[in-house]
Design a protein around this motif. Structure first.
Motif, PDB file in Angstrom:
ATOM      1  N   ILE A 120     -25.722  25.132 -51.699  1.00 41.11           N
ATOM      2  CA  ILE A 120     -25.378  26.537 -51.488  1.00 41.11           C
ATOM      3  C   ILE A 120     -24.291  26.666 -50.425  1.00 41.11           C
ATOM      4  O   ILE A 120     -23.352  27.455 -50.570  1.00 41.11           O
ATOM      5  CB  ILE A 120     -26.632  27.356 -51.136  1.00 41.11           C
ATOM      6  N   ALA A 121     -24.386  25.874 -49.355  1.00 41.94           N
ATOM      7  CA  ALA A 121     -23.360  25.901 -48.312  1.00 41.94           C
ATOM      8  C   ALA A 121     -22.012  25.433 -48.860  1.00 41.94           C
ATOM      9  O   ALA A 121     -20.965  26.008 -48.532  1.00 41.94           O
ATOM     10  CB  ALA A 121     -23.791  25.038 -47.132  1.00 41.94           C
ATOM     11  N   ALA A 122     -22.017  24.403 -49.692  1.00 45.87           N
ATOM     12  CA  ALA A 122     -20.770  23.928 -50.301  1.00 45.87           C
ATOM     13  C   ALA A 122     -20.183  24.985 -51.231  1.00 45.87           C
ATOM     14  O   ALA A 122     -18.961  25.187 -51.269  1.00 45.87           O
ATOM     15  CB  ALA A 122     -21.025  22.631 -51.064  1.00 45.87           C
ATOM     16  N   LEU A 123     -21.031  25.666 -51.974  1.00 43.36           N
ATOM     17  CA  LEU A 123     -20.560  26.731 -52.862  1.00 43.36           C
ATOM     18  C   LEU A 123     -19.929  27.874 -52.065  1.00 43.36           C
ATOM     19  O   LEU A 123     -18.843  28.345 -52.407  1.00 43.36           O
ATOM     20  CB  LEU A 123     -21.719  27.253 -53.710  1.00 43.36           C
ATOM     21  N   VAL A 124     -20.593  28.294 -51.002  1.00 40.54           N
ATOM     22  CA  VAL A 124     -20.043  29.360 -50.161  1.00 40.54           C
ATOM     23  C   VAL A 124     -18.735  28.905 -49.530  1.00 40.54           C
ATOM     24  O   VAL A 124     -17.756  29.665 -49.457  1.00 40.54           O
ATOM     25  CB  VAL A 124     -21.073  29.778 -49.080  1.00 40.54           C
ATOM     26  N   GLY A 125     -18.675  27.653 -49.098  1.00 37.32           N
ATOM     27  CA  GLY A 125     -17.440  27.117 -48.528  1.00 37.32           C
ATOM     28  C   GLY A 125     -16.306  27.099 -49.527  1.00 37.32           C
ATOM     29  O   GLY A 125     -15.161  27.418 -49.190  1.00 37.32           O
ATOM     30  N   LEU A 126     -16.596  26.718 -50.765  1.00 36.52           N
ATOM     31  CA  LEU A 126     -15.556  26.696 -51.791  1.00 36.52           C
ATOM     32  C   LEU A 126     -15.083  28.099 -52.147  1.00 36.52           C
ATOM     33  O   LEU A 126     -13.908  28.316 -52.423  1.00 36.52           O
ATOM     34  CB  LEU A 126     -16.063  25.992 -53.047  1.00 36.52           C
ATOM     35  N   VAL A 127     -16.004  29.056 -52.168  1.00 36.02           N
ATOM     36  CA  VAL A 127     -15.633  30.407 -52.584  1.00 36.02           C
ATOM     37  C   VAL A 127     -14.894  31.158 -51.473  1.00 36.02           C
ATOM     38  O   VAL A 127     -13.883  31.808 -51.725  1.00 36.02           O
ATOM     39  CB  VAL A 127     -16.882  31.198 -53.034  1.00 36.02           C
ATOM     40  N   PHE A 128     -15.377  31.048 -50.245  1.00 35.41           N
ATOM     41  CA  PHE A 128     -14.835  31.893 -49.185  1.00 35.41           C
ATOM     42  C   PHE A 128     -13.833  31.217 -48.258  1.00 35.41           C
ATOM     43  O   PHE A 128     -12.957  31.890 -47.708  1.00 35.41           O
ATOM     44  CB  PHE A 128     -15.980  32.455 -48.334  1.00 35.41           C
ATOM     45  N   PHE A 129     -13.929  29.916 -48.054  1.00 32.37           N
ATOM     46  CA  PHE A 129     -13.128  29.293 -47.017  1.00 32.37           C
ATOM     47  C   PHE A 129     -12.006  28.405 -47.521  1.00 32.37           C
ATOM     48  O   PHE A 129     -11.287  27.816 -46.717  1.00 32.37           O
ATOM     49  CB  PHE A 129     -14.030  28.493 -46.065  1.00 32.37           C
ATOM     50  N   ILE A 130     -11.831  28.276 -48.816  1.00 38.02           N
ATOM     51  CA  ILE A 130     -10.728  27.480 -49.350  1.00 38.02           C
ATOM     52  C   ILE A 130      -9.525  28.403 -49.502  1.00 38.02           C
ATOM     53  O   ILE A 130      -9.673  29.546 -49.958  1.00 38.02           O
ATOM     54  CB  ILE A 130     -11.158  26.842 -50.687  1.00 38.02           C
ATOM     55  N   PRO A 131      -8.342  27.939 -49.161  1.00 40.11           N
ATOM     56  CA  PRO A 131      -7.149  28.790 -49.338  1.00 40.11           C
ATOM     57  C   PRO A 131      -6.954  29.185 -50.799  1.00 40.11           C
ATOM     58  O   PRO A 131      -7.335  28.469 -51.718  1.00 40.11           O
ATOM     59  CB  PRO A 131      -6.005  27.887 -48.861  1.00 40.11           C
ATOM     60  N   SER A 132      -6.351  30.335 -50.992  1.00 42.09           N
ATOM     61  CA  SER A 132      -6.246  30.906 -52.343  1.00 42.09           C
ATOM     62  C   SER A 132      -5.403  30.054 -53.289  1.00 42.09           C
ATOM     63  O   SER A 132      -5.612  30.085 -54.494  1.00 42.09           O
ATOM     64  CB  SER A 132      -5.686  32.322 -52.279  1.00 42.09           C
ATOM     65  N   GLU A 133      -4.431  29.288 -52.793  1.00 42.51           N
ATOM     66  CA  GLU A 133      -3.623  28.468 -53.702  1.00 42.51           C
ATOM     67  C   GLU A 133      -4.433  27.313 -54.289  1.00 42.51           C
ATOM     68  O   GLU A 133      -4.139  26.837 -55.374  1.00 42.51           O
ATOM     69  CB  GLU A 133      -2.368  27.928 -53.017  1.00 42.51           C
ATOM     70  N   TYR A 134      -5.486  26.884 -53.593  1.00 41.05           N
ATOM     71  CA  TYR A 134      -6.340  25.833 -54.135  1.00 41.05           C
ATOM     72  C   TYR A 134      -7.398  26.383 -55.084  1.00 41.05           C
ATOM     73  O   TYR A 134      -7.895  25.672 -55.938  1.00 41.05           O
ATOM     74  CB  TYR A 134      -7.042  25.066 -53.007  1.00 41.05           C
ATOM     75  N   ARG A 135      -7.751  27.638 -54.907  1.00 44.16           N
ATOM     76  CA  ARG A 135      -8.794  28.226 -55.762  1.00 44.16           C
ATOM     77  C   ARG A 135      -8.360  28.344 -57.219  1.00 44.16           C
ATOM     78  O   ARG A 135      -9.184  28.487 -58.101  1.00 44.16           O
ATOM     79  CB  ARG A 135      -9.166  29.617 -55.256  1.00 44.16           C
ATOM     80  N   LYS A 136      -7.072  28.315 -57.473  1.00 42.59           N
ATOM     81  CA  LYS A 136      -6.580  28.467 -58.840  1.00 42.59           C
ATOM     82  C   LYS A 136      -6.590  27.158 -59.618  1.00 42.59           C
ATOM     83  O   LYS A 136      -6.356  27.157 -60.815  1.00 42.59           O
ATOM     84  CB  LYS A 136      -5.162  29.034 -58.803  1.00 42.59           C
ATOM     85  N   LYS A 137      -6.865  26.052 -58.950  1.00 43.45           N
ATOM     86  CA  LYS A 137      -6.885  24.760 -59.641  1.00 43.45           C
ATOM     87  C   LYS A 137      -8.155  24.627 -60.469  1.00 43.45           C
ATOM     88  O   LYS A 137      -9.218  25.090 -60.093  1.00 43.45           O
ATOM     89  CB  LYS A 137      -6.804  23.620 -58.627  1.00 43.45           C
ATOM     90  N   LYS A 138      -8.031  23.975 -61.609  1.00 43.51           N
ATOM     91  CA  LYS A 138      -9.159  23.827 -62.523  1.00 43.51           C
ATOM     92  C   LYS A 138     -10.288  23.012 -61.914  1.00 43.51           C
ATOM     93  O   LYS A 138     -11.456  23.273 -62.170  1.00 43.51           O
ATOM     94  CB  LYS A 138      -8.700  23.171 -63.828  1.00 43.51           C
ATOM     95  N   SER A 139      -9.949  22.016 -61.112  1.00 46.14           N
ATOM     96  CA  SER A 139     -10.995  21.173 -60.525  1.00 46.14           C
ATOM     97  C   SER A 139     -11.858  21.969 -59.547  1.00 46.14           C
ATOM     98  O   SER A 139     -13.079  21.794 -59.507  1.00 46.14           O
ATOM     99  CB  SER A 139     -10.381  19.958 -59.829  1.00 46.14           C
ATOM    100  N   ILE A 140     -11.246  22.849 -58.772  1.00 50.58           N
ATOM    101  CA  ILE A 140     -12.005  23.667 -57.827  1.00 50.58           C
ATOM    102  C   ILE A 140     -12.868  24.677 -58.581  1.00 50.58           C
ATOM    103  O   ILE A 140     -14.035  24.892 -58.236  1.00 50.58           O
ATOM    104  CB  ILE A 140     -11.058  24.391 -56.840  1.00 50.58           C
ATOM    105  N   ILE A 141     -12.311  25.267 -59.623  1.00 51.22           N
ATOM    106  CA  ILE A 141     -13.070  26.220 -60.438  1.00 51.22           C
ATOM    107  C   ILE A 141     -14.259  25.513 -61.095  1.00 51.22           C
ATOM    108  O   ILE A 141     -15.370  26.042 -61.125  1.00 51.22           O
ATOM    109  CB  ILE A 141     -12.159  26.889 -61.486  1.00 51.22           C
ATOM    110  N   THR A 142     -14.033  24.298 -61.582  1.00 48.53           N
ATOM    111  CA  THR A 142     -15.115  23.524 -62.196  1.00 48.53           C
ATOM    112  C   THR A 142     -16.198  23.200 -61.176  1.00 48.53           C
ATOM    113  O   THR A 142     -17.399  23.324 -61.474  1.00 48.53           O
ATOM    114  CB  THR A 142     -14.562  22.219 -62.804  1.00 48.53           C
ATOM    115  N   MET A 143     -15.801  22.813 -59.970  1.00 49.20           N
ATOM    116  CA  MET A 143     -16.786  22.524 -58.929  1.00 49.20           C
ATOM    117  C   MET A 143     -17.593  23.764 -58.568  1.00 49.20           C
ATOM    118  O   MET A 143     -18.810  23.688 -58.366  1.00 49.20           O
ATOM    119  CB  MET A 143     -16.090  21.972 -57.681  1.00 49.20           C
ATOM    120  N   ILE A 144     -16.940  24.915 -58.497  1.00 53.28           N
ATOM    121  CA  ILE A 144     -17.637  26.164 -58.180  1.00 53.28           C
ATOM    122  C   ILE A 144     -18.655  26.492 -59.267  1.00 53.28           C
ATOM    123  O   ILE A 144     -19.803  26.852 -58.981  1.00 53.28           O
ATOM    124  CB  ILE A 144     -16.630  27.312 -57.981  1.00 53.28           C
ATOM    125  N   VAL A 145     -18.257  26.350 -60.526  1.00 57.90           N
ATOM    126  CA  VAL A 145     -19.159  26.666 -61.646  1.00 57.90           C
ATOM    127  C   VAL A 145     -20.348  25.711 -61.668  1.00 57.90           C
ATOM    128  O   VAL A 145     -21.497  26.140 -61.838  1.00 57.90           O
ATOM    129  CB  VAL A 145     -18.384  26.637 -62.984  1.00 57.90           C
TER     130      VAL A 145
END
Length: 92
Positions: free
Chosen positions: A13-38
């Protein structure tokens, strides 16, 4: 039991919150980050709802798929004898 295994749900849960809220927006658009979040969201949600680790899900699915079907006595409205059904279908 090790500390990591004991608190793995909170770590996910902490990793999920970190990926959603604390990763810069240019990295959030990458497929690997989206896959990790899902994957993390699904795993955390499954463990919260089912009260068991995600690693037990394949065995649960395997048991459900390997169960025998309904017998004639158990389900009289939906059971059709395969031989009589093939006779009706193919007019043998």
């Amino acid at each position: 039991m090790s500390l990591l295994a004991e608190y793995h749900l909170y770590i996910m849960i902490a990793a999920l919150v970190g990926l959603v809220f604390f990763i810069p927006s240019e990295y959030r658009k990458k497929k690997s980050i989206i896959t990790m979040i899902v994957v993390l969201a699904f795993s955390s949600g499954y463990e919260l709802v089912m009260k068991e680790p995600v690693t037990r899900m394949p065995s649960r699915i395997n048991r459900a798929l390997n169960q025998d079907g309904a017998d004639h006595d158990e389900n009289t409205h939906y059971y059709q004898d395969p031989i009589s059904r093939s006779k009706k279908t193919y007019n043998n």
